[in-house]
Design a protein around this motif. Structure first.
Motif, PDB file in Angstrom:
ATOM      1  N   ALA A 101       0.771  -1.244  -0.218  1.00 54.32           N
ATOM      2  CA  ALA A 101      -0.015   0.098   0.019  1.00 54.32           C
ATOM      3  C   ALA A 101       0.972   1.270   0.085  1.00 54.32           C
ATOM      4  O   ALA A 101       0.559   2.090  -0.812  1.00 54.32           O
ATOM      5  N   LYS A 102       1.949   1.396   0.918  1.00 52.65           N
ATOM      6  CA  LYS A 102       2.881   2.565   0.872  1.00 52.65           C
ATOM      7  C   LYS A 102       3.490   2.664  -0.410  1.00 52.65           C
ATOM      8  O   LYS A 102       3.398   3.745  -0.886  1.00 52.65           O
ATOM      9  N   ALA A 103       4.106   1.739  -1.028  1.00 52.55           N
ATOM     10  CA  ALA A 103       4.627   1.876  -2.347  1.00 52.55           C
ATOM     11  C   ALA A 103       3.650   2.398  -3.630  1.00 52.55           C
ATOM     12  O   ALA A 103       4.005   3.169  -4.242  1.00 52.55           O
ATOM     13  N   PHE A 104       2.475   1.766  -3.623  1.00 53.99           N
ATOM     14  CA  PHE A 104       1.560   2.285  -4.535  1.00 53.99           C
ATOM     15  C   PHE A 104       0.901   3.657  -4.352  1.00 53.99           C
ATOM     16  O   PHE A 104       0.962   4.558  -5.089  1.00 53.99           O
ATOM     17  N   ASN A 105       0.885   4.125  -2.894  1.00 56.28           N
ATOM     18  CA  ASN A 105       0.593   5.596  -2.892  1.00 56.28           C
ATOM     19  C   ASN A 105       1.611   6.459  -2.940  1.00 56.28           C
ATOM     20  O   ASN A 105       1.526   7.586  -3.478  1.00 56.28           O
ATOM     21  N   LYS A 106       2.995   6.097  -2.945  1.00 57.15           N
ATOM     22  CA  LYS A 106       4.092   6.800  -3.335  1.00 57.15           C
ATOM     23  C   LYS A 106       4.129   6.891  -4.948  1.00 57.15           C
ATOM     24  O   LYS A 106       4.528   8.014  -5.428  1.00 57.15           O
ATOM     25  N   VAL A 107       3.766   6.122  -5.487  1.00 54.00           N
ATOM     26  CA  VAL A 107       3.754   6.093  -7.012  1.00 54.00           C
ATOM     27  C   VAL A 107       2.720   7.011  -7.434  1.00 54.00           C
ATOM     28  O   VAL A 107       2.955   7.925  -8.261  1.00 54.00           O
ATOM     29  N   VAL A 108       1.435   6.872  -7.015  1.00 52.91           N
ATOM     30  CA  VAL A 108       0.366   7.659  -7.417  1.00 52.91           C
ATOM     31  C   VAL A 108       0.752   9.105  -7.050  1.00 52.91           C
ATOM     32  O   VAL A 108       0.501  10.045  -7.784  1.00 52.91           O
ATOM     33  N   GLN A 109       1.134   9.475  -5.848  1.00 55.36           N
ATOM     34  CA  GLN A 109       1.642  10.930  -5.582  1.00 55.36           C
ATOM     35  C   GLN A 109       2.769  11.419  -6.499  1.00 55.36           C
ATOM     36  O   GLN A 109       2.831  12.473  -7.041  1.00 55.36           O
ATOM     37  N   GLN A 110       3.861  10.382  -6.854  1.00 57.01           N
ATOM     38  CA  GLN A 110       4.722  11.094  -7.742  1.00 57.01           C
ATOM     39  C   GLN A 110       4.217  11.277  -9.283  1.00 57.01           C
ATOM     40  O   GLN A 110       4.452  12.091  -9.656  1.00 57.01           O
ATOM     41  N   ILE A 111       3.130  10.444  -9.832  1.00 60.43           N
ATOM     42  CA  ILE A 111       2.531  10.588 -10.941  1.00 60.43           C
ATOM     43  C   ILE A 111       1.823  11.851 -10.901  1.00 60.43           C
ATOM     44  O   ILE A 111       1.896  12.773 -11.665  1.00 60.43           O
ATOM     45  N   ALA A 112       1.043  12.287  -9.732  1.00 62.93           N
ATOM     46  CA  ALA A 112       0.295  13.581  -9.583  1.00 62.93           C
ATOM     47  C   ALA A 112       1.093  14.820  -9.506  1.00 62.93           C
ATOM     48  O   ALA A 112       0.818  15.848 -10.445  1.00 62.93           O
TER      49      ALA A 112
END
Length: 167
Positions: free
Chosen positions: A127-138
Motif C-alpha cells: 500500500a505505501k509503495a502504491f501511494n508513493k507511485v500515485v503521488q509521484q505521478i500527480a
C-alpha cells in the motif's frame, strides 16, 4: 473490496486548460515515471472505448482502456495486458483522473483502485509503495501541465536514443 491509492494536487490552470491536456491520452509518457512511449490501439483516441499501450523500459508494456469518460472532468482507465488479464501482481486494477474547479485553478485527483493476486496481506504490504507511485505521478503531471517540460527522465533518455539512431 479493492484497495485505493490516491493523491490530489492543485493545478495552476483553469479547468478548460487542464481538461484540454488531460483528455490527450498520448501525454502520459511525459509525466508517468518509467514510461518511454505510447501507442494507440485501433479505434478511438479519446472517450469511452479508447485504448492505448504504454511502453516501458526494457520492452515491457501495459494496456489501458477507457471504461468511464466524463467530458470535461475526467475518466477511468482499466489496466490490463493484452486481452482481459490484469498485469502481475494485480487481480484487477484501474486508474482514474478527476478534475474539480477551484476558483481559477483546478484540483486533480488521481486514484488507483486495485486488488492483488496475493490478497489483502500483499495489499497491506504494498500500500505505501502504491501511494508513493500515485503521488509521484500527480506531482509530475502538475509540473508537466504547468511548464510543458517532461518530468520523466526515461522519456528524455528514449528521445535521445531515437535521435542518435536516426542520424
Amino acid at each position: 473490496m479493492p484497495a485505493i491509492a490516491s493523491h490530489s494536487v492543485l493545478l495552476d490552470l483553469p479547468p478548460q486548460a487542464a481538461w484540454a491536456k488531460l483528455r490527450d491520452l498520448s501525454l502520459a509518457p511525459y509525466y508517468v515515471p518509467g514510461l518511454t512511449g505510447c501507442q494507440f490501439h485501433p479505434g478511438a483516441k479519446e472517450g469511452l472505448g479508447a485504448s492505448r499501450r504504454v511502453l516501458r523500459k526494457g520492452g515491457q508494456y501495459l494496456d489501458e482502456s477507457v471504461v468511464q469518460w466524463q467530458e470535461g472532468t475526467g475518466f477511468v482507465l482499466r489496466l490490463h495486458k493484452g486481452g482481459n488479464d490484469s498485469p502481475f501482481p494485480f487481480r484487477e486494477a484501474s486508474f482514474s483522473y478527476a478534475l474539480q474547479a477551484e476558483g481559477n485553478a483546478t484540483r486533480i485527483t488521481l486514484q488507483m483502485r486495485y486488488s492483488l493476486r496475493g490478497g489483502r496481506l500483499f495489499e497491506g504490504l504494498l500500500a505505501k509503495a502504491f501511494n508513493k507511485v500515485v503521488q509521484q505521478i500527480a506531482e509530475n503531471l502538475k509540473a508537466f501541465y504547468e511548464t510543458g517540460r517532461t518530468q520523466n527522465p526515461d522519456r528524455i533518455e528514449t528521445r535521445l536514443q531515437e535521435r542518435a539512431t536516426s542520424e
